[in-house]
Design an enzyme around this catalytic site. Structure first.
Site, PDB file in Angstrom:
ATOM      1  N   HIS A 116       0.855  -1.188   0.000  1.00 33.78           N
ATOM      2  CA  HIS A 116       0.000   0.000   0.000  1.00 33.78           C
ATOM      3  C   HIS A 116       0.894   1.242   0.000  1.00 33.78           C
ATOM      4  O   HIS A 116       2.102   1.153   0.215  1.00 33.78           O
ATOM      5  CB  HIS A 116      -0.923   0.008   1.231  1.00 33.78           C
TER       6      HIS A 116
HETATM    7  C1  T46 Z   1       2.691   0.719   7.136  1.00 31.34           C
HETATM    8  C2  T46 Z   1       3.410  -0.562   7.391  1.00 31.34           C
HETATM    9  C3  T46 Z   1       4.861  -0.365   7.671  1.00 31.34           C
HETATM   10  C4  T46 Z   1      -5.106  -0.516  12.998  1.00 31.34           C
HETATM   11  O1  T46 Z   1      -6.257  -0.768  13.415  1.00 31.34           O
HETATM   12  N1  T46 Z   1      -4.415   0.542  13.518  1.00 31.34           N
HETATM   13  C5  T46 Z   1      -3.163   0.847  13.075  1.00 31.34           C
HETATM   14  O2  T46 Z   1      -2.564   1.817  13.593  1.00 31.34           O
HETATM   15  C6  T46 Z   1      -2.567   0.052  12.043  1.00 31.34           C
HETATM   16  C7  T46 Z   1      -1.186   0.390  11.522  1.00 31.34           C
HETATM   17  C8  T46 Z   1      -3.269  -1.012  11.541  1.00 31.34           C
HETATM   18  N2  T46 Z   1      -4.517  -1.303  12.024  1.00 31.34           N
HETATM   19  C9  T46 Z   1      -5.222  -2.468  11.539  1.00 31.34           C
HETATM   20  C10 T46 Z   1      -5.625  -2.442  10.071  1.00 31.34           C
HETATM   21  C11 T46 Z   1      -5.599  -3.901   9.679  1.00 31.34           C
HETATM   22  O3  T46 Z   1      -6.851  -4.489  10.015  1.00 31.34           O
HETATM   23  O4  T46 Z   1      -4.337  -3.602  11.652  1.00 31.34           O
HETATM   24  C12 T46 Z   1      -4.531  -4.506  10.590  1.00 31.34           C
HETATM   25  C13 T46 Z   1      -3.227  -4.797   9.871  1.00 31.34           C
HETATM   26  O5  T46 Z   1      -2.813  -3.611   9.176  1.00 31.34           O
HETATM   27  P1  T46 Z   1      -2.069  -3.674   7.767  1.00 31.34           P
HETATM   28  O6  T46 Z   1      -2.576  -4.829   6.978  1.00 31.34           O
HETATM   29  O7  T46 Z   1      -2.192  -2.309   7.129  1.00 31.34           O
HETATM   30  O8  T46 Z   1      -0.569  -3.951   8.222  1.00 31.34           O
HETATM   31  P2  T46 Z   1       0.764  -3.883   7.341  1.00 31.34           P
HETATM   32  O9  T46 Z   1       1.817  -4.532   8.135  1.00 31.34           O
HETATM   33  O10 T46 Z   1       0.543  -4.385   5.957  1.00 31.34           O
HETATM   34  O11 T46 Z   1       1.097  -2.295   7.221  1.00 31.34           O
HETATM   35  C14 T46 Z   1       1.446  -1.575   8.385  1.00 31.34           C
HETATM   36  C15 T46 Z   1       0.737  -0.210   8.417  1.00 31.34           C
HETATM   37  O12 T46 Z   1      -0.668  -0.404   8.241  1.00 31.34           O
HETATM   38  C16 T46 Z   1       1.231   0.738   7.364  1.00 31.34           C
HETATM   39  O13 T46 Z   1       0.795   2.045   7.670  1.00 31.34           O
HETATM   40  O14 T46 Z   1       3.251   1.670   6.606  1.00 31.34           O
HETATM   41  O15 T46 Z   1       2.850  -1.354   8.435  1.00 31.34           O
END
Ligand code: T46
Length: 132
Positions: free
Chosen positions: A49
């Protein structure tokens, strides 16, 4: 590409290393949110993303991973695996995290609260958005 690898203030002695992060000093923005990624699976990449309006400082405080960064023109891969180095990302950059070590703990400090509307999770939408 709006990315900077910075040396974090590290105080090492015979007991180990202490790294101190201070908002608006060693972290070049006001921190509104802190999260960490842990207990990762080595074969499960993350990210895929971009953010519309977010600054982040990322540090692997344990272990490491490869970060693939893409601004739509150039793509770079860097290994983040040093707890005394932080990667500051800002601007619309597509990011992927690959090849985690099983002990990886990635600490992330963010300039904004969590907002799903700030995410571009589709690569074609990302390319369209950066051309605007
Ligand atoms: C990024 C990389 C380095 C939340 O509810 N609150 C939060 O602050 C975050 C970061 C995520 N979430 C929830 C959203 C999803 O349901 O946690 C779940 C996993 O998030 P995501 O799939 O976006 O995780 P990554 O590891 O792919 O990405 C994360 C961050 O979202 C992103 O901002 O830059 O780590």
């Amino acid at each position: 590409m709006n990315k900077t690898l910075i040396d974090l203030p590290a105080f090492g002695d015979e007991r180990g290393i202490l790294v101190s992060l201070e908002a608006q000093k060693s972290i070049p923005f006001e921190v509104k949110r802190v999260y960490y990624i842990c207990k990762v699976k080595e074969d499960k990449p993350r990210g895929f993303h971009a953010h519309r309006n977010l600054q982040q400082l990322m540090v692997c405080v344990s272990g490491g991973c490869d970060l693939v960064l893409d601004n739509g023109i150039t793509k770079q891969t860097l290994r983040l695996d040093d707890p005394t180095k932080g990667l500051v990302l800002e601007g619309v950059i597509w990011r992927e995290m690959h090849n985690f070590t099983s002990d990886c703990v990635m600490l992330v400090m963010s300039s904004h609260h969590y907002d799903e509307n700030d995410y571009i999770r589709n690569y074609d939408d990302f390319l369209k958005e950066i051309k605007k």
